[in-house]
Scaffold this active site. Structure first.
Site, PDB file in Angstrom:
ATOM      1  CE  LYS A  13     -32.513  -5.798  -1.325  1.00  0.00           C
ATOM      2  NZ  LYS A  13     -33.789  -6.531  -1.485  1.00  0.00           N
ATOM      3  NE  ARG A  88     -31.600  -5.732  -7.109  1.00  0.00           N
ATOM      4  CZ  ARG A  88     -32.807  -5.383  -6.731  1.00  0.00           C
ATOM      5  NH1 ARG A  88     -33.834  -6.086  -7.109  1.00  0.00           N
ATOM      6  NH2 ARG A  88     -32.982  -4.324  -5.988  1.00  0.00           N
ATOM      7  NE  ARG A 127     -42.516  -3.120  -1.750  1.00  0.00           N
ATOM      8  CZ  ARG A 127     -41.282  -3.537  -2.051  1.00  0.00           C
ATOM      9  NH1 ARG A 127     -40.282  -3.265  -1.236  1.00  0.00           N
ATOM     10  NH2 ARG A 127     -41.057  -4.238  -3.126  1.00  0.00           N
ATOM     11  NE  ARG A 133     -41.591  -1.076  -5.765  1.00  0.00           N
ATOM     12  CZ  ARG A 133     -40.421  -1.514  -5.335  1.00  0.00           C
ATOM     13  NH1 ARG A 133     -39.919  -1.037  -4.203  1.00  0.00           N
ATOM     14  NH2 ARG A 133     -39.733  -2.408  -6.006  1.00  0.00           N
ATOM     15  NE  ARG A 144     -39.755  -6.829  -7.557  1.00  0.00           N
ATOM     16  CZ  ARG A 144     -40.257  -6.205  -6.496  1.00  0.00           C
ATOM     17  NH1 ARG A 144     -41.550  -6.192  -6.281  1.00  0.00           N
ATOM     18  NH2 ARG A 144     -39.454  -5.606  -5.659  1.00  0.00           N
TER      19      ARG A 144
HETATM   20  P1  AMP Z   1     -35.914  -2.833  -5.979  1.00  0.00           P
HETATM   21  O1  AMP Z   1     -36.860  -1.795  -5.535  1.00  0.00           O
HETATM   22  O2  AMP Z   1     -34.551  -2.638  -5.381  1.00  0.00           O
HETATM   23  O3  AMP Z   1     -36.430  -4.220  -5.776  1.00  0.00           O
HETATM   24  O4  AMP Z   1     -35.703  -2.638  -7.554  1.00  0.00           O
HETATM   25  C1  AMP Z   1     -36.817  -2.540  -8.428  1.00  0.00           C
HETATM   26  C2  AMP Z   1     -36.449  -3.064  -9.795  1.00  0.00           C
HETATM   27  O5  AMP Z   1     -35.353  -2.298 -10.327  1.00  0.00           O
HETATM   28  C3  AMP Z   1     -35.970  -4.510  -9.853  1.00  0.00           C
HETATM   29  O6  AMP Z   1     -37.030  -5.433  -9.859  1.00  0.00           O
HETATM   30  C4  AMP Z   1     -35.196  -4.504 -11.162  1.00  0.00           C
HETATM   31  O7  AMP Z   1     -36.057  -4.474 -12.274  1.00  0.00           O
HETATM   32  C5  AMP Z   1     -34.503  -3.140 -11.103  1.00  0.00           C
HETATM   33  N1  AMP Z   1     -33.185  -3.232 -10.426  1.00  0.00           N
HETATM   34  C6  AMP Z   1     -32.800  -2.574  -9.301  1.00  0.00           C
HETATM   35  N2  AMP Z   1     -31.526  -2.857  -8.992  1.00  0.00           N
HETATM   36  C7  AMP Z   1     -31.094  -3.728  -9.934  1.00  0.00           C
HETATM   37  C8  AMP Z   1     -29.860  -4.405 -10.164  1.00  0.00           C
HETATM   38  N3  AMP Z   1     -28.798  -4.244  -9.362  1.00  0.00           N
HETATM   39  N4  AMP Z   1     -29.779  -5.228 -11.233  1.00  0.00           N
HETATM   40  C9  AMP Z   1     -30.823  -5.381 -12.089  1.00  0.00           C
HETATM   41  N5  AMP Z   1     -32.005  -4.794 -11.928  1.00  0.00           N
HETATM   42  C10 AMP Z   1     -32.152  -3.963 -10.857  1.00  0.00           C
END
Ligand code: AMP
Length: 188
Positions: A13, A88, A127, A133, A144
């Site tokens: 994404k 989410r 990654r 990360r 996740r």
């Molecule tokens: P991502 O890099 O977009 O996968 O986001 C990393 C982490 O940020 C996720 O695993 C969640 O802990 C948090 N996070 C990001 N966006 C959201 C969201 N819309 N709702 C809840 N947690 C989020």
């Protein structure tokens, strides 16, 4: 135009959102990037979110909806946004719809980037080697993916029922997937 990108962690994404942002001239808004920045800078938001993120859990709807309201109030977001991983949970989908409606807007198109678990696990492992990360560590990845299945996957059906969701086969080269996404947008 407001475009929402959905899909599991590792579906691409972020990469596809950046390409769409370039192609359409719309800003990309990623709650994941915004939260990671907050953690890096040690802001109150970052301090609150850090442990939850590192364990691979979802940050609370209340925090996320606050972040979304702030972002959409910025002038740069006035003409439409590419929402990358911003929604989410169902309450977040409802909250975004409400905030946008108050501005006379709505999510115009949802692109769902679909990838098999086997591919996801391979991509997230790759990654981890590149980006280091904390939440790409194997235990956090399991959490996740569980959060995705239990809390985010129902959001796909929610948008499908509210109209305007297109499934994109997200297995392929970056250029192939980008081409599919642009074609889907052209049809939307
Ligand atoms: P991502 O890099 O977009 O996968 O986001 C990393 C982490 O940020 C996720 O695993 C969640 O802990 C948090 N996070 C990001 N966006 C959201 C969201 N819309 N709702 C809840 N947690 C989020």
């Amino acid at each position: 135009m407001d475009i929402l990108l959905l899909g599991p962690p590792g579906a691409g994404k972020g990469t596809q959102g950046a390409l769409l942002s370039q192609a359409l001239g719309s800003p990309k808004f990623s709650t994941g990037d915004l939260l990671r920045d907050a953690v890096k800078q040690g802001t109150p938001l970052g301090v609150e979110a850090r442990a939850v993120m590192e364990a691979g859990h979802l940050v609370s709807d209340e925090i996320i909806l606050g972040v979304i309201r702030d972002e959409l109030a910025k002038p740069v977001s006035a003409h439409g946004v590419i929402f990358d991983g911003v929604v989410r949970t169902i309450p977040q989908a409802e909250g975004v719809a409400e905030v946008l409606q108050a501005m006379g807007r709505q999510i115009d198109t949802v692109l769902f980037f679909d990838v098999s678990d086997e591919h996801l696990l391979r991509r997230l492992a790759a990654r981890r080697d590149v980006e280091s990360r904390a939440d790409d560590d194997p235990a956090a990845v399991v959490t996740r993916l569980k959060a995705y299945r239990e809390q985010t996957a129902p959001v796909i059906a929610w948008y499908a029922a509210h109209g305007g969701l297109t499934r994109i086969d997200a297995v392929g080269t970056v250029a192939e997937v980008s081409d599919r996404a642009m074609r889907a947008l052209a049809r939307a």
